[in-house]
Design an enzyme around this catalytic site. Structure first.
Site, PDB file in Angstrom:
ATOM      1  N   GLY A 171       0.720  -1.313  -0.051  1.00 60.80           N
ATOM      2  CA  GLY A 171       0.304  -0.374  -0.042  1.00 60.80           C
ATOM      3  C   GLY A 171       0.823   1.623  -0.307  1.00 60.80           C
ATOM      4  N   ASP A 172       2.330   1.372   0.480  1.00 58.02           N
ATOM      5  CA  ASP A 172       3.294   2.780   0.032  1.00 58.02           C
ATOM      6  C   ASP A 172       4.459   1.589  -0.356  1.00 58.02           C
ATOM      7  OD1 ASP A 172       3.590   5.301   0.543  1.00 58.02           O
ATOM      8  OD2 ASP A 172       3.861   4.695   2.737  1.00 58.02           O
ATOM      9  N   PHE A 173       4.894   1.106  -0.954  1.00 58.40           N
ATOM     10  CA  PHE A 173       6.087   0.192  -1.100  1.00 58.40           C
ATOM     11  C   PHE A 173       7.155   1.660  -1.492  1.00 58.40           C
ATOM     12  CE2 PHE A 173       8.935  -2.084  -2.892  1.00 58.40           C
ATOM     13  CZ  PHE A 173       8.453  -3.712  -1.995  1.00 58.40           C
TER      14      PHE A 173
END
Length: 245
Positions: A171-173
């Site tokens: 989701g926030d890689f």
């Protein structure tokens, strides 16, 4: 931040608190006590991250949860810099590490994951951020500057794709959310948005972070190795999604 008696015991009376650390965002504090280093987070995102870290343990390398007393989460220091801080000079090497790390996460069986990161959930959150005035268009990527948050949200609704290629997505890689200890086994951090989603949600951010370096992107894909086709339209779509989160 108010701490329970249990957390005060865990952190110790000699605890030294600091917001001056790599990746400081105002939501995580670095605490040094008794020769140990901890990171303390608080609020709804800390609670969400606690649930996900408990589930990820044994599946993907993540920081140790030292204690949790809702809404305060205490994590052990991994003792390593992020890929953003210690990025190799060659973007291709960075791409390869990101690829290996994301491959492990995305190989986690979707059926085992209790967290939902699909578009109905994500777009609800994005819409709430827009309506609440929480999106700063000055922070948009260069190719989205000039758009209003409302215009971006309208595009997301109008172009909403099917979600056929589901994985357990971070989701926030980004390089900032991957630590590389001396052991060489990357550790994934900052996972409150983790959940089942289209793999392009993570691929889009890697593509952005590699800054158009084709060789680095190809090394990432070679290390990642789980997809035969990358949809350019989905890369753009999920980059737009990220602008509102």
């Amino acid at each position: 931040m108010r701490l329970s008696q249990r957390l005060r015991v865990v952190l110790g009376d000699d605890a030294s608190w600091s917001s001056d650390h790599e990746g400081a965002s105002g939501t995580a504090l670095r605490v040094t006590s008794g020769g140990r280093v901890f990171y303390v987070k608080h609020g709804p995102l800390a609670a969400a991250e606690h649930l996900r870290l408990r589930w990820l343990r044994g599946r993907v390398p993540v920081p140790e949860v030292v204690a949790f007393d809702d809404p305060v989460l205490v994590l052990a220091d991994v003792g390593a810099a992020s890929l953003e801080a210690a990025a190799p000079a060659d973007l291709g090497d960075l791409g390869a590490v990101l690829g290996r790390t994301l491959r492990l996460l995305h190989a986690t069986p979707v059926a085992e994951c209790p967290f939902d990161g699909r578009l109905p959930v994500v777009l609800d959150r994005a819409g709430a951020n827009v309506r609440g005035g929480l999106v700063d268009p000055d922070d948009f990527d260069d190719d989205h500057l000039g758009l209003t948050p409302e215009a971006v949200f309208e595009q997301l609704l109008a172009r909403r794709p099917r979600e056929d290629d589901l994985v357990v997505a971070h989701g926030d890689f980004t390089p900032a959310n991957v630590l590389l200890p001396a052991s060489g086994e990357p550790v994934v951090i900052d996972v409150p948005a983790l959940g089942v989603a289209d793999r392009h949600r993570d691929l889009a951010l890697v593509h952005r972070e590699l800054d158009g370096d084709l060789a680095a992107w190809e090394k990432f894909l070679a290390a990642y190795g789980l997809v035969d086709h990358v949809d350019e339209e989905l890369l753009h779509y999920y980059r737009l999604v990220d602008e509102l989160l």
